[in-house]
Design a protein around this motif. Structure first.
Motif, PDB file in Angstrom:
ATOM      1  N   ASN A 154       9.177 -16.126 -37.315  1.00 36.63           N
ATOM      2  CA  ASN A 154       7.798 -16.567 -37.119  1.00 36.63           C
ATOM      3  C   ASN A 154       6.806 -15.482 -37.519  1.00 36.63           C
ATOM      4  OD1 ASN A 154       8.470 -19.117 -36.227  1.00 36.63           O
ATOM      5  ND2 ASN A 154       8.521 -18.492 -34.055  1.00 36.63           N
ATOM      6  N   LEU A 155       7.108 -14.244 -37.157  1.00 34.03           N
ATOM      7  CA  LEU A 155       6.237 -13.141 -37.530  1.00 34.03           C
ATOM      8  C   LEU A 155       6.151 -13.010 -39.049  1.00 34.03           C
ATOM      9  CD1 LEU A 155       4.531 -10.677 -36.789  1.00 34.03           C
ATOM     10  CD2 LEU A 155       6.657  -9.356 -36.727  1.00 34.03           C
ATOM     11  N   ASN A 156       7.287 -13.110 -39.718  1.00 36.57           N
ATOM     12  CA  ASN A 156       7.292 -13.034 -41.186  1.00 36.57           C
ATOM     13  C   ASN A 156       6.474 -14.174 -41.797  1.00 36.57           C
ATOM     14  OD1 ASN A 156       8.781 -10.711 -41.379  1.00 36.57           O
ATOM     15  ND2 ASN A 156      10.751 -11.786 -41.500  1.00 36.57           N
ATOM     16  N   ARG A 157       6.605 -15.361 -41.221  1.00 31.05           N
ATOM     17  CA  ARG A 157       5.860 -16.503 -41.737  1.00 31.05           C
ATOM     18  C   ARG A 157       4.361 -16.264 -41.586  1.00 31.05           C
ATOM     19  NH1 ARG A 157       7.319 -20.462 -38.398  1.00 31.05           N
ATOM     20  NH2 ARG A 157       9.364 -20.581 -39.363  1.00 31.05           N
ATOM     21  N   VAL A 158       3.939 -15.737 -40.442  1.00 31.57           N
ATOM     22  CA  VAL A 158       2.524 -15.464 -40.202  1.00 31.57           C
ATOM     23  C   VAL A 158       2.019 -14.426 -41.199  1.00 31.57           C
ATOM     24  CG1 VAL A 158       0.896 -14.426 -38.576  1.00 31.57           C
ATOM     25  CG2 VAL A 158       2.534 -16.128 -37.797  1.00 31.57           C
ATOM     26  N   LEU A 159       2.791 -13.384 -41.417  1.00 36.70           N
ATOM     27  CA  LEU A 159       2.373 -12.356 -42.359  1.00 36.70           C
ATOM     28  C   LEU A 159       2.316 -12.911 -43.780  1.00 36.70           C
ATOM     29  CD1 LEU A 159       4.347  -9.292 -40.986  1.00 36.70           C
ATOM     30  CD2 LEU A 159       1.895  -9.740 -40.812  1.00 36.70           C
ATOM     31  N   ARG A 160       3.265 -13.731 -44.152  1.00 31.20           N
ATOM     32  CA  ARG A 160       3.330 -14.297 -45.503  1.00 31.20           C
ATOM     33  C   ARG A 160       2.188 -15.267 -45.755  1.00 31.20           C
ATOM     34  NH1 ARG A 160       8.266 -15.898 -45.283  1.00 31.20           N
ATOM     35  NH2 ARG A 160       7.825 -18.015 -44.646  1.00 31.20           N
ATOM     36  N   LEU A 161       1.838 -16.090 -44.763  1.00 32.57           N
ATOM     37  CA  LEU A 161       0.808 -17.108 -44.946  1.00 32.57           C
ATOM     38  C   LEU A 161      -0.580 -16.615 -44.569  1.00 32.57           C
ATOM     39  CD1 LEU A 161       2.713 -20.228 -43.584  1.00 32.57           C
ATOM     40  CD2 LEU A 161       2.369 -19.536 -45.954  1.00 32.57           C
TER      41      LEU A 161
END
Length: 170
Positions: free
Chosen positions: A29-36
Protein backbone atom coordinates in the motif's frame (compact mmCIF):
# COMPACT_ATOMS: atom_id res chain seq x y z
CA UNK A 1 14.90 -10.73 8.24
CA UNK A 2 13.47 -11.56 11.63
CA UNK A 3 14.20 -8.02 12.92
CA UNK A 4 12.52 -6.50 9.88
CA UNK A 5 9.58 -8.84 10.40
CA UNK A 6 9.41 -7.86 14.06
CA UNK A 7 9.33 -4.18 13.20
CA UNK A 8 6.72 -4.72 10.51
CA UNK A 9 4.47 -7.08 12.47
CA UNK A 10 1.01 -6.53 13.80
CA UNK A 11 0.68 -6.07 17.53
CA UNK A 12 0.69 -9.40 19.40
CA UNK A 13 -3.07 -9.28 19.95
CA UNK A 14 -3.50 -9.40 16.11
CA UNK A 15 -1.04 -12.23 15.56
CA UNK A 16 -2.21 -15.33 13.78
CA UNK A 17 -2.29 -18.85 15.28
CA UNK A 18 1.27 -19.55 14.18
CA UNK A 19 2.75 -16.29 15.48
CA UNK A 20 3.22 -12.70 14.21
CA UNK A 21 2.30 -11.89 10.59
CA UNK A 22 4.51 -9.59 8.51
CA UNK A 23 2.73 -6.59 7.10
CA UNK A 24 3.69 -7.00 3.47
CA UNK A 25 0.34 -5.68 2.33
CA UNK A 26 1.12 -2.49 4.25
CA UNK A 27 4.35 -2.07 2.27
CA UNK A 28 2.48 -2.72 -0.96
CA UNK A 29 0.00 0.00 0.00
CA UNK A 30 2.82 2.39 0.82
CA UNK A 31 4.48 1.68 -2.53
CA UNK A 32 1.18 2.25 -4.32
CA UNK A 33 0.71 5.61 -2.57
CA UNK A 34 4.22 6.69 -3.47
CA UNK A 35 3.83 5.53 -7.09
CA UNK A 36 0.45 7.22 -7.62
CA UNK A 37 1.33 10.39 -5.79
CA UNK A 38 -1.32 10.04 -3.09
CA UNK A 39 -4.27 9.36 -5.41
CA UNK A 40 -6.87 6.80 -4.48
CA UNK A 41 -8.67 4.10 -6.39
CA UNK A 42 -8.40 3.70 -10.13
CA UNK A 43 -7.63 7.34 -10.82
CA UNK A 44 -4.80 7.77 -13.28
CA UNK A 45 -1.86 9.84 -12.09
CA UNK A 46 -1.87 13.37 -13.41
CA UNK A 47 1.28 13.95 -15.42
CA UNK A 48 2.68 17.40 -14.99
CA UNK A 49 3.55 18.43 -18.53
CA UNK A 50 5.80 21.34 -19.13
CA UNK A 51 4.31 23.48 -21.90
CA UNK A 52 6.85 25.25 -24.09
CA UNK A 53 5.50 28.29 -25.94
CA UNK A 54 6.17 28.39 -29.69
CA UNK A 55 7.83 31.77 -29.21
CA UNK A 56 10.54 30.05 -27.16
CA UNK A 57 11.64 27.95 -30.14
CA UNK A 58 14.73 28.99 -32.12
CA UNK A 59 14.29 31.65 -34.81
CA UNK A 60 14.98 29.15 -37.62
CA UNK A 61 11.83 27.16 -36.71
CA UNK A 62 9.28 28.88 -38.94
CA UNK A 63 6.55 27.63 -41.27
CA UNK A 64 8.04 27.25 -44.74
CA UNK A 65 11.65 27.16 -43.53
CA UNK A 66 14.01 24.51 -44.87
CA UNK A 67 15.85 22.53 -42.19
CA UNK A 68 17.93 19.40 -41.88
CA UNK A 69 16.50 16.34 -40.12
CA UNK A 70 18.98 13.77 -38.81
CA UNK A 71 17.56 10.31 -38.17
CA UNK A 72 18.24 9.07 -34.64
CA UNK A 73 18.30 5.41 -35.64
CA UNK A 74 20.30 5.54 -38.90
CA UNK A 75 22.06 8.88 -38.66
CA UNK A 76 20.97 9.90 -42.19
CA UNK A 77 20.47 13.60 -42.90
CA UNK A 78 17.54 14.80 -44.99
CA UNK A 79 16.38 18.23 -46.08
CA UNK A 80 12.88 18.94 -44.79
CA UNK A 81 10.38 21.79 -44.99
CA UNK A 82 8.42 22.89 -41.91
CA UNK A 83 4.67 22.70 -42.55
CA UNK A 84 3.33 23.74 -39.15
CA UNK A 85 4.30 24.57 -35.58
CA UNK A 86 1.67 22.89 -33.39
CA UNK A 87 1.71 24.59 -30.01
CA UNK A 88 -1.20 22.52 -28.68
CA UNK A 89 0.52 19.22 -29.54
CA UNK A 90 3.94 20.69 -28.68
CA UNK A 91 5.36 19.44 -32.00
CA UNK A 92 6.81 20.70 -35.27
CA UNK A 93 5.35 19.01 -38.38
CA UNK A 94 7.58 18.79 -41.45
CA UNK A 95 7.74 16.97 -44.80
CA UNK A 96 10.78 15.60 -46.57
CA UNK A 97 11.89 17.44 -49.72
CA UNK A 98 12.69 14.15 -51.51
CA UNK A 99 9.13 12.88 -51.08
CA UNK A 100 6.56 15.41 -49.90
CA UNK A 101 4.12 12.64 -48.93
CA UNK A 102 6.40 11.58 -46.06
CA UNK A 103 5.99 13.64 -42.89
CA UNK A 104 7.27 13.54 -39.34
CA UNK A 105 6.75 15.35 -36.05
CA UNK A 106 9.42 16.38 -33.58
CA UNK A 107 8.54 17.45 -30.04
CA UNK A 108 9.38 20.97 -28.91
CA UNK A 109 11.42 19.48 -26.06
CA UNK A 110 13.69 17.71 -28.58
CA UNK A 111 14.63 20.91 -30.43
CA UNK A 112 17.66 22.78 -29.13
CA UNK A 113 18.58 26.36 -29.85
CA UNK A 114 22.17 25.38 -30.63
CA UNK A 115 21.06 23.15 -33.50
CA UNK A 116 22.52 19.89 -32.18
CA UNK A 117 19.22 17.95 -32.04
CA UNK A 118 17.51 15.83 -34.69
CA UNK A 119 16.05 18.96 -36.35
CA UNK A 120 18.77 21.42 -37.33
CA UNK A 121 19.01 24.63 -39.33
CA UNK A 122 20.54 24.59 -42.81
CA UNK A 123 23.72 26.60 -42.48
CA UNK A 124 24.31 28.80 -45.53
CA UNK A 125 27.55 30.49 -46.36
CA UNK A 126 27.45 34.26 -46.35
CA UNK A 127 27.58 35.74 -49.85
CA UNK A 128 31.02 37.03 -50.79
CA UNK A 129 31.24 40.78 -51.01
CA UNK A 130 33.64 42.45 -53.45
CA UNK A 131 36.49 44.18 -51.68
CA UNK A 132 37.35 46.51 -54.57
CA UNK A 133 35.46 48.64 -57.10
CA UNK A 134 35.98 46.28 -60.02
CA UNK A 135 38.51 44.27 -62.02
CA UNK A 136 41.99 45.71 -62.68
CA UNK A 137 42.33 47.98 -65.74
CA UNK A 138 44.05 45.25 -67.83
CA UNK A 139 41.24 42.78 -67.16
CA UNK A 140 38.63 45.48 -67.82
CA UNK A 141 40.21 46.15 -71.24
CA UNK A 142 40.10 42.42 -72.05
CA UNK A 143 36.43 42.20 -71.00
CA UNK A 144 35.46 45.19 -73.15
CA UNK A 145 37.44 43.84 -76.10
CA UNK A 146 35.79 40.43 -75.86
CA UNK A 147 32.37 42.08 -75.80
CA UNK A 148 33.26 44.07 -78.92
CA UNK A 149 34.46 40.88 -80.65
CA UNK A 150 38.04 42.03 -81.09
CA UNK A 151 41.10 40.64 -79.40
CA UNK A 152 42.60 42.67 -76.58
CA UNK A 153 45.35 45.10 -77.48
CA UNK A 154 48.76 43.51 -77.13
CA UNK A 155 50.68 46.68 -76.50
CA UNK A 156 53.39 47.22 -73.98
CA UNK A 157 52.14 46.96 -70.46
CA UNK A 158 52.92 49.78 -68.10
CA UNK A 159 55.59 48.85 -65.63
CA UNK A 160 54.58 48.69 -62.01
CA UNK A 161 57.01 49.69 -59.34
CA UNK A 162 57.83 47.11 -56.73
CA UNK A 163 57.06 48.14 -53.20
CA UNK A 164 58.79 46.52 -50.30
CA UNK A 165 57.29 46.17 -46.83
CA UNK A 166 60.31 48.00 -45.40
CA UNK A 167 59.87 51.14 -47.51
CA UNK A 168 57.48 53.91 -46.70
CA UNK A 169 55.44 55.25 -49.58
CA UNK A 170 55.10 59.02 -49.43
Amino acid sequence: VSEVCRVLTHPPQLAGPSGPVCVMSGLANLNRVLRLGGQRGNQAPVATKMTIPAAALPDWIQVGATCCYTSKSRGDSHRVKIKSVEERKQTVLFTFEQDKRIWKRVAFSEISKTGDSSLRPVWKEAPQVATCAGPPPEAQAEIEASKAGASPAKGPRPETAEVSDDEEVV
